[in-house]
Motif scaffolding. Structure first.
Motif, short mmCIF file in Angstrom:
data_model
loop_
_atom_site.label_atom_id
_atom_site.label_comp_id
_atom_site.label_asym_id
_atom_site.label_seq_id
_atom_site.Cartn_x
_atom_site.Cartn_y
_atom_site.Cartn_z
N GLU B 99 0.87 -1.18 0.00
CA GLU B 99 0.00 0.00 0.00
C GLU B 99 0.91 1.23 0.00
O GLU B 99 1.52 1.55 1.02
CB GLU B 99 -0.88 0.02 1.26
CG GLU B 99 -1.80 -1.16 1.42
CD GLU B 99 -3.10 -1.01 0.64
OE1 GLU B 99 -3.23 -0.04 -0.15
OE2 GLU B 99 -3.99 -1.86 0.85
N ASN B 100 1.00 1.89 -1.13
CA ASN B 100 1.79 3.11 -1.18
C ASN B 100 0.99 4.24 -0.52
O ASN B 100 -0.03 4.66 -1.06
CB ASN B 100 2.11 3.45 -2.64
CG ASN B 100 2.91 4.74 -2.75
OD1 ASN B 100 3.34 5.31 -1.74
ND2 ASN B 100 3.10 5.21 -3.97
N ILE B 101 1.47 4.72 0.62
CA ILE B 101 0.68 5.72 1.36
C ILE B 101 1.07 7.16 0.99
O ILE B 101 0.52 8.10 1.55
CB ILE B 101 0.76 5.50 2.90
CG1 ILE B 101 2.20 5.64 3.40
CG2 ILE B 101 0.15 4.17 3.29
CD1 ILE B 101 2.29 5.74 4.93
N ALA B 102 2.00 7.32 0.06
CA ALA B 102 2.44 8.68 -0.31
C ALA B 102 1.29 9.58 -0.79
O ALA B 102 1.19 10.73 -0.34
CB ALA B 102 3.56 8.62 -1.34
N GLN B 179 2.85 7.33 10.64
CA GLN B 179 2.55 6.17 11.49
C GLN B 179 1.04 5.97 11.65
O GLN B 179 0.57 4.84 11.74
CB GLN B 179 3.20 6.34 12.87
CG GLN B 179 4.72 6.11 12.89
CD GLN B 179 5.50 7.33 12.48
OE1 GLN B 179 4.94 8.34 12.06
NE2 GLN B 179 6.82 7.24 12.55
N ARG B 180 0.32 7.08 11.68
CA ARG B 180 -1.14 6.94 11.89
C ARG B 180 -1.84 6.42 10.63
O ARG B 180 -2.79 5.63 10.73
CB ARG B 180 -1.73 8.29 12.33
CG ARG B 180 -1.23 8.67 13.73
CD ARG B 180 -2.09 9.71 14.40
NE ARG B 180 -1.65 9.87 15.78
CZ ARG B 180 -1.06 10.96 16.27
NH1 ARG B 180 -0.87 12.03 15.49
NH2 ARG B 180 -0.69 11.01 17.53
N ILE B 181 -1.39 6.83 9.47
CA ILE B 181 -2.00 6.32 8.23
C ILE B 181 -1.64 4.84 8.06
O ILE B 181 -2.46 4.03 7.64
CB ILE B 181 -1.55 7.16 7.01
CG1 ILE B 181 -2.18 8.54 7.10
CG2 ILE B 181 -1.92 6.48 5.70
CD1 ILE B 181 -3.71 8.56 7.18
N ARG B 182 -0.41 4.50 8.40
CA ARG B 182 -0.03 3.08 8.32
C ARG B 182 -0.95 2.23 9.20
O ARG B 182 -1.42 1.17 8.80
CB ARG B 182 1.43 2.88 8.74
CG ARG B 182 2.41 3.38 7.71
CD ARG B 182 3.82 2.83 7.95
NE ARG B 182 4.68 3.24 6.85
CZ ARG B 182 5.64 4.17 6.94
NH1 ARG B 182 5.90 4.74 8.10
NH2 ARG B 182 6.36 4.49 5.89
N LYS B 183 -1.19 2.73 10.41
CA LYS B 183 -2.03 1.93 11.32
C LYS B 183 -3.46 1.84 10.80
O LYS B 183 -4.12 0.80 10.91
CB LYS B 183 -2.00 2.54 12.73
CG LYS B 183 -2.50 1.64 13.81
CD LYS B 183 -1.80 0.29 13.85
CE LYS B 183 -0.36 0.37 14.28
NZ LYS B 183 0.25 -0.98 14.42
N THR B 184 -3.94 2.91 10.20
CA THR B 184 -5.29 2.90 9.60
C THR B 184 -5.36 1.81 8.53
O THR B 184 -6.35 1.07 8.45
CB THR B 184 -5.58 4.29 8.97
OG1 THR B 184 -5.54 5.26 10.01
CG2 THR B 184 -6.94 4.33 8.31
N LYS B 213 1.33 7.80 19.46
CA LYS B 213 0.04 7.41 20.01
C LYS B 213 -0.99 7.35 18.88
O LYS B 213 -1.07 8.25 18.05
CB LYS B 213 -0.40 8.44 21.06
CG LYS B 213 -1.57 7.96 21.90
CD LYS B 213 -1.75 8.84 23.12
CE LYS B 213 -2.78 8.24 24.06
NZ LYS B 213 -2.84 8.91 25.34
N ASN B 214 -1.76 6.29 18.88
CA ASN B 214 -2.73 6.02 17.80
C ASN B 214 -2.06 5.87 16.44
O ASN B 214 -2.71 5.95 15.40
CB ASN B 214 -3.81 7.10 17.72
CG ASN B 214 -4.66 7.10 18.97
OD1 ASN B 214 -4.86 6.05 19.58
ND2 ASN B 214 -5.15 8.25 19.36
N GLY B 215 -0.74 5.65 16.46
CA GLY B 215 -0.01 5.33 15.25
C GLY B 215 0.60 3.95 15.47
O GLY B 215 -0.12 3.00 15.78
N ASP B 216 1.92 3.87 15.41
CA ASP B 216 2.54 2.55 15.65
C ASP B 216 2.35 2.08 17.09
O ASP B 216 2.55 0.90 17.39
CB ASP B 216 4.01 2.53 15.23
CG ASP B 216 4.82 3.65 15.86
OD1 ASP B 216 4.23 4.68 16.25
OD2 ASP B 216 6.05 3.51 15.95
#
Lengths: 99, 334
Positions: B99-102, B179-184, B213-216
């Motif tokens: 998943e390219n999050i760029a 980190q938060r988008i990755r966790k999403t 917090k709320n990320g990784d």
């Protein structure tokens, strides 16, 4: 010196002491030991001092002996001001000798 | 405090890897299938040692068909992160997706907001510049842990400037989108597959608050959070994590200039910090630890103080949402 202490103390109270905390800390109390300030708090204080007293602060001056209590900060600011005045005096003297 | 100077050596962190792996496998099965009632685990793969070991131990515990890896590169990721994550997935035989999050980060203004914050201290910062955040070496002197930004101009000129509070918080807030988008994205796949999300922190990261917090920092379970970094490497070697991953220096892989974890957060070599954390946790006097890590007792004492300071400063990261009153019907079933 007394005025600097008061100003720094007031800034610390306004920015870092919450209502439920004990406001009775002394001007010699260590910010670190009392848990009043973390490094972000120190950074905020450094910016206050820079702006308020017009002095630049180098990385190697960011030591607990200069920043860990109200009195230490006041002494640091006072020393820097004295130094600045002495430097200005020397410059004036040099200028006078040259003219 | 222990009194003999010979009882503490760098071997204190040695583990019986097969026994630790067996314990973890049992625990993961109990947590994921029993307590969480999910079919398997989703792991974000960064190509680093922690996510690799987490995926490897989950695959052993649950079966490779019950582990799903998500690789999430963005504009500042180094190229080898994706290659190493793919290599691990091949070795483990687990299914993965990239998943390219760029584009998502771009749409959120992550890069723009970060650059705007950097411009508060380096006005000419812009297109073609690269940067990273660093700390002073806190072992060598007793300076405060105040961050600086190191920036490289397109012409290759390097600048190092201490960050103002506003600039520092702005840079951190913007980069935390990553980190938060990755966790999403991990939770999207976990929901889709009816799986639990595995967090990947080791003990150093967990205890010292090295997470968003709320990320990784967010996950349903964190199987290696009790293991020291050195032990994670030992386990990785036993589990057959590829040598390229074991040899790769730890990196945050978050900033456009290459940055080690030591530069960003700990400011102390990780192996040294590992031993100091162990020593401190087990009541070992700084004098004893000093011999093993090759530092003076005063410097070890400084590391102990830093560990304590970080523990307190990052307390907020570990706190769950605070309630005014306990909700009894919820507490009753936990």
């Amino acid at each position: 010196m007394h005025q600097i202490e008061q100003e720094v103390r007031q800034f610390v109270i306004e920015n870092f002491v919450f209502e439920s905390d004990n406001r009775g800390f002394s001007n010699d109390d260590s910010f670190f030991d009392t848990g009043l300030l973390d490094s972000m708090g120190v950074l905020t204080l450094v910016e206050f001092v820079k702006e308020k007293y017009g002095i630049s602060i180098e990385d190697d001056e960011l030591l607990p002996e200069n920043w860990d209590s109200v009195n230490r900060i006041a002494a640091f600011v006072q020393a820097r001001r004295t130094q600045a005045m002495a430097d200005q005096g020397s410059l004036a003297e040099i200028a006078q000798n040259l003219s | 405090m222990k009194s003999t100077l010979s009882s503490f050596t760098s071997n204190v962190l040695d583990i019986d890897a097969p026994a630790v792996a067996a314990e973890l496998e049992q625990a993961i099965r109990e947590i994921v299938l029993g307590r969480l009632r999910r079919k398997g685990a989703v792991v974000g793969l960064s190509g680093g040692i922690d996510s690799s070991v987490t995926a490897a131990i989950c695959a052993r515990a649950l079966g490779k068909e019950r582990v799903f890896g998500v690789m999430m590169p963005e504009s500042d990721s180094s190229d080898d992160s994706l290659d190493l994550a793919r290599l691990l997935a091949d070795v483990l035989g687990i299914k993965t997706t990239v998943e390219n999050i760029a584009p998502t980060l771009e749409a959120l203004g992550c890069y723009q907001r970060r650059d705007d914050a950097i411009r508060k201290v380096i006005p000419q910062y812009g297109k073609g510049w690269k940067s990273k955040i660093v700390l002073p070496n806190l072992v060598e002197n007793s300076q405060y842990a105040l961050f600086s930004i190191v920036a490289q101009s397109p012409a290759g000129e390097m600048k190092r400037v201490r960050l103002s509070a506003e600039a520092y918080l702005g840079v951190v807030a913007a980069t935390n989108f990553k980190q938060r988008i990755r966790k999403t994205m991990e939770y999207y796949h976990a929901d889709r597959l009816y799986c639990a999300v595995a967090g990947t922190p080791n003990r150093l990261e967990y205890a010292q608050g090295f997470f968003v917090k709320n990320g990784d920092g967010s996950a349903d379970f964190k199987p290696i959070a009790h293991l020291y970094k050195t032990q994670v490497y030992q386990l990785g070697r036993y589990l057959g994590v590829p040598e390229e991953i074991l040899r790769r220096p730890p990196t945050t892989d978050t900033y456009s200039l290459e940055q080690s974890q030591e530069e960003f957060y700990f400011a102390v070599p990780l192996q040294t910090l590992d031993l100091c954390l162990y020593g401190k946790n087990n009541g070992v006097a700084p004098e004893e630890v000093a011999v093993s890590v090759g530092l003076s007792p005063e410097k070890v004492q400084r590391v102990y103080a830093m560990i304590d300071s970080k523990l307190h400063a990052t307390r907020y990261l570990h706190l769950p949402p605070q309630l005014v009153e306990p909700i009894e019907e919820v507490s009753a079933i936990h």
